[in-house]
Scaffold this motif. Structure first.
Motif, PDB file in Angstrom:
ATOM      1  N   GLY A  27      -0.555   6.712  -6.398  1.00 25.11           N
ATOM      2  CA  GLY A  27      -0.830   6.089  -7.689  1.00 25.11           C
ATOM      3  C   GLY A  27       0.189   6.482  -8.733  1.00 25.11           C
ATOM      4  O   GLY A  27       0.579   5.664  -9.574  1.00 25.11           O
ATOM      5  N   LYS A  28       0.607   7.731  -8.707  1.00 22.39           N
ATOM      6  CA  LYS A  28       1.660   8.187  -9.617  1.00 22.39           C
ATOM      7  C   LYS A  28       2.941   7.410  -9.364  1.00 22.39           C
ATOM      8  O   LYS A  28       3.621   6.955 -10.295  1.00 22.39           O
ATOM      9  N   MET A  29       3.251   7.211  -8.080  1.00 23.59           N
ATOM     10  CA  MET A  29       4.432   6.432  -7.719  1.00 23.59           C
ATOM     11  C   MET A  29       4.249   4.962  -8.079  1.00 23.59           C
ATOM     12  O   MET A  29       5.168   4.311  -8.573  1.00 23.59           O
ATOM     13  N   ALA A  30       3.057   4.431  -7.838  1.00 22.82           N
ATOM     14  CA  ALA A  30       2.805   3.015  -8.095  1.00 22.82           C
ATOM     15  C   ALA A  30       2.971   2.660  -9.568  1.00 22.82           C
ATOM     16  O   ALA A  30       3.492   1.589  -9.909  1.00 22.82           O
ATOM     17  N   ALA A  31       2.519   3.543 -10.446  1.00 25.91           N
ATOM     18  CA  ALA A  31       2.658   3.274 -11.879  1.00 25.91           C
ATOM     19  C   ALA A  31       4.126   3.161 -12.267  1.00 25.91           C
ATOM     20  O   ALA A  31       4.537   2.213 -12.948  1.00 25.91           O
ATOM     21  N   TRP A  83       0.839  -1.189   0.000  1.00 27.82           N
ATOM     22  CA  TRP A  83       0.000   0.000   0.000  1.00 27.82           C
ATOM     23  C   TRP A  83       0.876   1.241   0.000  1.00 27.82           C
ATOM     24  O   TRP A  83       1.739   1.408   0.861  1.00 27.82           O
ATOM     25  N   LEU A  84       0.640   2.136  -0.975  1.00 26.51           N
ATOM     26  CA  LEU A  84       1.383   3.389  -1.078  1.00 26.51           C
ATOM     27  C   LEU A  84       0.437   4.565  -0.878  1.00 26.51           C
ATOM     28  O   LEU A  84      -0.556   4.696  -1.602  1.00 26.51           O
ATOM     29  N   GLN A  85       0.756   5.426   0.088  1.00 24.50           N
ATOM     30  CA  GLN A  85      -0.051   6.598   0.403  1.00 24.50           C
ATOM     31  C   GLN A  85       0.344   7.757  -0.514  1.00 24.50           C
ATOM     32  O   GLN A  85       1.306   7.682  -1.276  1.00 24.50           O
ATOM     33  N   ILE A 110      12.100   8.090  -6.537  1.00 20.15           N
ATOM     34  CA  ILE A 110      11.255   7.259  -5.674  1.00 20.15           C
ATOM     35  C   ILE A 110      11.303   5.803  -6.121  1.00 20.15           C
ATOM     36  O   ILE A 110      11.417   4.881  -5.306  1.00 20.15           O
ATOM     37  N   THR A 111      11.216   5.595  -7.421  1.00 11.51           N
ATOM     38  CA  THR A 111      11.234   4.241  -7.970  1.00 11.51           C
ATOM     39  C   THR A 111      12.551   3.529  -7.662  1.00 11.51           C
ATOM     40  O   THR A 111      12.560   2.360  -7.258  1.00 11.51           O
ATOM     41  N   GLY A 119       0.276  -6.924 -10.670  1.00 11.74           N
ATOM     42  CA  GLY A 119      -0.409  -5.750 -11.197  1.00 11.74           C
ATOM     43  C   GLY A 119      -0.421  -4.573 -10.240  1.00 11.74           C
ATOM     44  O   GLY A 119       0.024  -4.659  -9.088  1.00 11.74           O
ATOM     45  N   VAL A 120      -0.956  -3.445 -10.748  1.00 13.24           N
ATOM     46  CA  VAL A 120      -1.076  -2.213  -9.961  1.00 13.24           C
ATOM     47  C   VAL A 120      -2.536  -1.786  -9.919  1.00 13.24           C
ATOM     48  O   VAL A 120      -3.301  -2.019 -10.860  1.00 13.24           O
ATOM     49  N   ALA A 121      -2.915  -1.157  -8.808  1.00 14.04           N
ATOM     50  CA  ALA A 121      -4.254  -0.603  -8.659  1.00 14.04           C
ATOM     51  C   ALA A 121      -4.112   0.850  -8.244  1.00 14.04           C
ATOM     52  O   ALA A 121      -3.507   1.159  -7.212  1.00 14.04           O
TER      53      ALA A 121
END
Length: 438
Positions: free
Chosen positions: A160-164, A63-65, A128-129, A185-187
């Motif tokens: 979400g920007k980070m998750a992508a 989970w990423l805030q 960040i990545t 996958g990503v959500a």
């Protein structure tokens, strides 16, 4: 946003008995990873606690805030999906029932994560990545029991920007065998994928629900157009400043609409953020990060939880560096990552977008706008499909969704920006669907 008045009155009692802070029923682990010299990232893992299945039979969810600078180990954990709520009581809709959950205080400097030098703060999603891949490499290497279970990245807001970006780099790392995991996958929840599309749709959205009159609509649209002009010039710093101006125009014309749930009006002038007094970046930080580091959550994290964890350095305060995190990332705020989502889809990575009906800061209309800009070949078919209703009880339509190939979209009803906090049962159902358990 959740009201915490009752919780605040109880926290002094909790703090006095901080040595007896309960663990959840789930097995837990936490630690730091030094992702770079002087950059220490904190993570907190809950093993799945399901009555009929072992954790190895269930997925692992990271989970990423958002923020950037908001703490997943604090906010996401105790206010949204963790096993205990802010009163340290069991949460009925905890995601730990259906998955193991890995919370990460990300970027470095967020929550209990910290840096020892200003030079170590991240400045963009690429930084960040890179940090996150170091953490994930360490995590999966040290815990081979998770290498084969499906691994998903769920996110909220800037997360979400980070998750992508993290998802795309993780996919490549798995292919090159530098990280061993079963990436599934990503959500992207209420995600800041295309900031401009959000800003440009604030006016029409608010006008359509009678929260702006025609004059107000015109003023908001003029402010949004100025953001677009700076964006089109590639002047992202100016676009960020004008984004703050646009939010002030929205607040003025709506008597203080809450950007995270439009039904939670906040007309008290003393609670509003003053751009004139603070400047655009400070105003944005106070509105989008600081306001969620409420006193009750701050006391919980820096009191009972800190004592429970036992590994937090004396010099580190939960949330103490979040302002620096936000400021150092400011040049990245208005940059879109639609192209990264396209690359994920082209690589056959599963991508889910989910959004709350009552969110304003990342309104659903804006999300639909950037989705239509995808170059993904399946987009025409996806657009032509009819959505399907979803229920958490026979008499209550809780959401709509549609999916085609490796892309899905969930429209969550009666929810704002923090979907699990507003509609916990539906969020849990969505988790099961995304992770192929329903």
């Amino acid at each position: 946003m959740v009201s915490y008045a009752l919780v605040a009155s109880l926290l002094p009692l909790l703090i006095n008995f901080s040595e007896s802070v309960p663990f959840s029923n789930s097995k837990e682990e936490w630690d730091y990873v030094e992702v770079r010299d002087g950059a220490h990232m904190f993570w907190w893992l809950y093993y799945a606690d399901n009555p009929t299945k072992n954790f190895s039979e269930l997925p692992l969810v990271m989970w990423l805030q958002g923020g950037p600078g908001a703490s997943g180990c604090g906010f996401g954990n105790f206010l949204e999906i963790g096993p205990l709520n802010i009163k340290l009581q069991p949460r009925n809709t905890s995601w730990v029932k259906e998955a193991s959950i890995l919370f990460v205080d990300n970027p470095v400097g967020t929550g209990f994560s910290y840096v020892t030098s200003k030079d170590a703060f991240t400045k963009n999603v690429s930084d960040i990545t890179n940090d996150m891949l170091v953490l994930l490499q360490d995590f999966f290497k040290a815990r081979p029991e998770f290498q084969s279970v499906p691994f998903y990245i769920f996110s909220e807001s800037y997360g979400g920007k980070m998750a992508a970006a993290i998802g795309l780099s993780l996919h490549k790392a798995v292919q090159s065998r530098s990280i061993k995991c079963n990436f599934a996958g990503v959500a992207l929840g209420d995600s800041w994928i295309s900031p401009l599309d959000s800003v440009l749709t604030w006016g029409p959205y608010l006008y359509s629900i009678s929260m702006l009159d025609e004059e107000g609509l015109s003023e908001v649209n003029v402010a949004a157009k100025k953001v677009q002009e700076a964006f089109d010039r590639g002047d992202y710093a100016k676009a960020t400043s004008l984004w703050s101006d646009a939010e002030n125009v929205v607040e003025k014309n709506t008597d203080g609409v809450n950007f995270y749930n439009i039904l939670n009006m906040d007309p008290d002038d003393n609670k509003k953020v003053s751009h004139m007094q603070n400047g655009p970046l400070v105003s944005l930080f106070q509105r989008h990060v600081k306001r969620f580091q409420q006193q009750d959550l701050d006391q919980l994290m820096n009191g009972p939880i800190r004592k429970k964890l036992k590994i937090i350095p004396d010099s580190v305060t939960w949330g103490g560096q979040s302002g620096d995190v936000f400021m150092y990332m400011s040049e990245d705020f208005m940059k879109p990552v639609i192209d990264i989502v396209d690359q994920l889809l082209a690589e056959q990575v599963n991508v889910t977008v989910y959004n709350g009906q009552l969110d304003l800061i990342v309104d659903t209309v804006g999300q639909e706008a950037w989705v239509k800009k995808l170059k993904w070949p399946g987009q025409p078919m996806f657009n032509s499909m009819k959505w399907k209703p979803l229920y958490v009880s026979p008499d209550d339509t809780a959401a709509f969704f549609k999916a085609y190939q490796n892309f899905a979209f969930y429209w969550i009803l009666k929810a704002g920006h923090m979907i699990p906090a507003d509609q916990g049962e539906m969020a849990l159902k969505m988790l099961r669907m995304v992770t192929n358990q329903e």
